[in-house]
Design an enzyme around this catalytic site. Sequence first.
Site, PDB file in Angstrom:
ATOM      1  N   GLU A  42      -6.488  -7.340  -0.849  1.00  0.00           N
ATOM      2  CA  GLU A  42      -6.977  -7.312   0.538  1.00  0.00           C
ATOM      3  C   GLU A  42      -8.418  -6.859   0.552  1.00  0.00           C
ATOM      4  O   GLU A  42      -8.783  -5.903  -0.134  1.00  0.00           O
ATOM      5  CB  GLU A  42      -6.215  -6.283   1.381  1.00  0.00           C
ATOM      6  CG  GLU A  42      -4.792  -6.596   1.694  1.00  0.00           C
ATOM      7  CD  GLU A  42      -4.177  -5.486   2.556  1.00  0.00           C
ATOM      8  OE1 GLU A  42      -4.915  -4.776   3.276  1.00  0.00           O
ATOM      9  OE2 GLU A  42      -2.954  -5.310   2.477  1.00  0.00           O
ATOM     10  N   HIS A  50      -8.727  -6.764  14.122  1.00  0.00           N
ATOM     11  CA  HIS A  50      -9.100  -6.794  12.698  1.00  0.00           C
ATOM     12  C   HIS A  50      -9.427  -8.231  12.339  1.00  0.00           C
ATOM     13  O   HIS A  50      -8.693  -9.155  12.691  1.00  0.00           O
ATOM     14  CB  HIS A  50      -7.913  -6.295  11.868  1.00  0.00           C
ATOM     15  CG  HIS A  50      -8.238  -5.991  10.446  1.00  0.00           C
ATOM     16  ND1 HIS A  50      -8.601  -6.957   9.537  1.00  0.00           N
ATOM     17  CD2 HIS A  50      -8.252  -4.819   9.765  1.00  0.00           C
ATOM     18  CE1 HIS A  50      -8.818  -6.388   8.351  1.00  0.00           C
ATOM     19  NE2 HIS A  50      -8.613  -5.089   8.474  1.00  0.00           N
ATOM     20  N   TRP A 107      -9.805   0.086  12.308  1.00  0.00           N
ATOM     21  CA  TRP A 107      -9.284   1.450  12.197  1.00  0.00           C
ATOM     22  C   TRP A 107     -10.353   2.505  11.984  1.00  0.00           C
ATOM     23  O   TRP A 107     -10.035   3.641  11.677  1.00  0.00           O
ATOM     24  CB  TRP A 107      -8.203   1.526  11.121  1.00  0.00           C
ATOM     25  CG  TRP A 107      -8.443   0.689   9.897  1.00  0.00           C
ATOM     26  CD1 TRP A 107      -7.939  -0.553   9.645  1.00  0.00           C
ATOM     27  CD2 TRP A 107      -9.250   1.026   8.756  1.00  0.00           C
ATOM     28  NE1 TRP A 107      -8.374  -1.019   8.424  1.00  0.00           N
ATOM     29  CE2 TRP A 107      -9.174  -0.072   7.864  1.00  0.00           C
ATOM     30  CE3 TRP A 107     -10.041   2.126   8.405  1.00  0.00           C
ATOM     31  CZ2 TRP A 107      -9.859  -0.094   6.644  1.00  0.00           C
ATOM     32  CZ3 TRP A 107     -10.711   2.100   7.198  1.00  0.00           C
ATOM     33  CH2 TRP A 107     -10.615   1.001   6.334  1.00  0.00           C
ATOM     34  N   GLU A 128       0.838  -1.200   0.000  1.00  0.00           N
ATOM     35  CA  GLU A 128       0.000   0.000   0.000  1.00  0.00           C
ATOM     36  C   GLU A 128       0.876   1.255   0.000  1.00  0.00           C
ATOM     37  O   GLU A 128       0.804   2.091   0.911  1.00  0.00           O
ATOM     38  CB  GLU A 128      -0.965   0.009   1.173  1.00  0.00           C
ATOM     39  CG  GLU A 128      -2.083  -0.989   1.002  1.00  0.00           C
ATOM     40  CD  GLU A 128      -3.205  -0.826   2.019  1.00  0.00           C
ATOM     41  OE1 GLU A 128      -3.017  -0.131   3.031  1.00  0.00           O
ATOM     42  OE2 GLU A 128      -4.292  -1.377   1.777  1.00  0.00           O
TER      43      GLU A 128
HETATM   44  C1  GLA Z   1      -4.076  -2.223   4.942  1.00  0.00           C
HETATM   45  C2  GLA Z   1      -2.730  -2.895   5.048  1.00  0.00           C
HETATM   46  C3  GLA Z   1      -2.745  -4.160   5.841  1.00  0.00           C
HETATM   47  C4  GLA Z   1      -3.640  -4.023   7.046  1.00  0.00           C
HETATM   48  C5  GLA Z   1      -5.010  -3.632   6.588  1.00  0.00           C
HETATM   49  C6  GLA Z   1      -6.016  -3.553   7.705  1.00  0.00           C
HETATM   50  O1  GLA Z   1      -4.827  -2.608   3.889  1.00  0.00           O
HETATM   51  O2  GLA Z   1      -2.149  -3.161   3.804  1.00  0.00           O
HETATM   52  O3  GLA Z   1      -1.435  -4.439   6.250  1.00  0.00           O
HETATM   53  O4  GLA Z   1      -3.133  -3.034   7.872  1.00  0.00           O
HETATM   54  O5  GLA Z   1      -4.921  -2.360   6.015  1.00  0.00           O
HETATM   55  O6  GLA Z   1      -7.282  -3.177   7.227  1.00  0.00           O
END
Ligand code: GLA
Length: 691
Positions: free
Chosen positions: A319, A370, A327, A162
């Site tokens: 993802e 999470h 979060w 990311e």
């Molecule tokens: C992002 C990150 C992951 C994790 C997710 C949690 O997408 O890439 O490592 O932290 O958020 O939602």
Amino acid sequence: MPPVGSRDWLRWPRDSDRPRFAYGADYNPEQWPRAVWEEDVRLMRRAGVNIVTLGVFSWSRLQPGPRTWDFGWLDDVMDLLHENGVAVDLATATASPPAWLTTAHPEVLPVTRTGETVGPGARQHWRPTSPVFRRYALQVTTALAERYGGHPALAAWHVNNELGCHNVHDYSDDAAAAFRAWLRDRYATVEGLNHAWATDFWSQRYTGWDQVLPPRLAASHVNPTQQLDFARFSSDALRDHLRAEREILHRLTPGIPVTTNFMVMGHTSAMNYADWAHEVDFVANDHYVLPEPGGADELSFSANLTGGLARGRPWFLMEHSTGAVNWRAVNPAKAPGEMARDSLLHVAHGADAVCFFQWRQSAGGAEKYHSAMVPHAGADSRVFRDVVELGRVLREDLDEVAGTGRLPARAALLVDWDSRWAVLRDSLPSSLLDVHDEALGWYRAFLEAGVRVDVLPTDADWEGYGLVVAPLLHVLPGATARRLTGYAEGGGHLVATYFSGIVDENDHVHLGGYPGPLRDLLGLRIEEFAPLREGERVALDDGSSGTLWSDRITVTAPETEVWARYADGPLAGGAALTRRPLPGGGSAAYVSTRLDGEHRTALLGRLLAGAGIGSELPEDLRGRVELAVRAGADAEYHFLANRTGEPVKLHHLPGTPLSGTAAGGEGGEDARVLAPRGVSVWRVPPRDPAG
Ligand code: GLA
């Protein structure tokens, strides 16, 4: 520009490259003792997991010191996964620098706009432009490529993670130096920069490059072109990091595709993915659905745009979540059926991989609340049973869908990154504007009308579409204006909205009345903006209403049709919605306010009718069900997603249901029922290209 996705897709380890869905998650075995790894692979087999993303946050384990390496544990994990038929999307591990690095080199830490240094202790605490960080990141990338390039489990490389999630805007001295270099590339001379930034305003004229800075905290509004250029630069700086890692991977492991996970999602806009899509071998995305009514529409919009970035080719959902995230302010779990609905909506828009963050829910750390494929409760849980069932659906019911592309719609909706950035700045007629919100509003109108639309970046090929909606296309360089004009004059139907076509690529206003380069095409002219206050609503004489914006429009072409006028307020009697028919059979429509939902849907219905575009859904399903279509050589696959909270009966649909419906006929009636949140997939004979 290189074509999108030159290496296309995963290199599957074992057998042929026969298309199949990839199914899996981020896997973080370093958080668990080895005994758990054995259980992990057993459960992965049970769930049909065939790929994991490995090593995203393992830098500190892999390289415990500047000159020490520990690959033993990763060797074991790679081997174990391979023995169990699980392929690996191997991360370059560079997302979170280890403590020894930031201790020895605090100069890699990012600096905020207000001059604070971002500390370590979380993740992504690195400057995209730090030469020191780059050197270490490329060192670990090289070490991984050399060690695992030949490993049979390796299916793809996953650069960093990311990129830009936490560190996109860095105002450090490294950033300042790199920004200057970027500006020199763009403008060649300080005089060029002075012109582009209109620095005679407020005595901002520069006489040397060393005087130029990122838009740090200032006494008042920072130069808007400086802000826009910094947004562009910040996206490019991360893209350059992506390129740097990718170059090593391509060189050392030719044939292994390289990707990175984008965040095409909600208001996330700082990375110009229209540009980045050209840098990866296949597009990968992360998406977290909004836990609110209409959240699935936003998911669909983002998935659709991701398909657009992938130019219609399969892409990788890297993802999403099986349930809650950790979060948001409050993090509800997903309702039964929601996880599968979310996954299949992504598939509907071209995802050939369905992956989650993460495989096993962490017991410690910031993401322990999470959700994951294996929750805290363990395999004896609803979540894991649903995970197993989703794996079965992808593997058994939908196997033949994998590898198919999306069937182009007849309408397109454009998203423009420069405009997204430009309307988010300060010193505008209104701070309430948002390109994503406007575009999503139009997308919802298409869903309500039951008409498919392709969401595309402005640089895509959209000339072949029957109708093109360009919402809030505020930054309009001459070349794009000429494309839009050529499109409508050539028979296309263009829909433009308020505050579009106002500035050029340097954020200089197109003079002579708004919207400069679209004025003649639209057959109107605007002398003054009339933004609306927060909560203010304006009524139109066709019964519709709008918020955020209105325009004092002078109609300049006799053939421009006024479809609605303002019914009240200072603009009463003035044109609000117009459409100019063009000699070539096309048209150019203008929507001067942010229409309220159902009114936008009604207007869109009229615009679609004018463009000769109808719904492909039976009348009773329009608005209640979303239709997305993928097409293979021998069949189309129609995805029908229930947008309501009620069961929906599907009557007389062509084709054969592959999954997602139950028999539901009453009194001998032949109907299938789509559950609330259900997604059903039908195999339909390919349509006659002539018809
Ligand atoms: C992002 C990150 C992951 C994790 C997710 C949690 O997408 O890439 O490592 O932290 O958020 O939602």
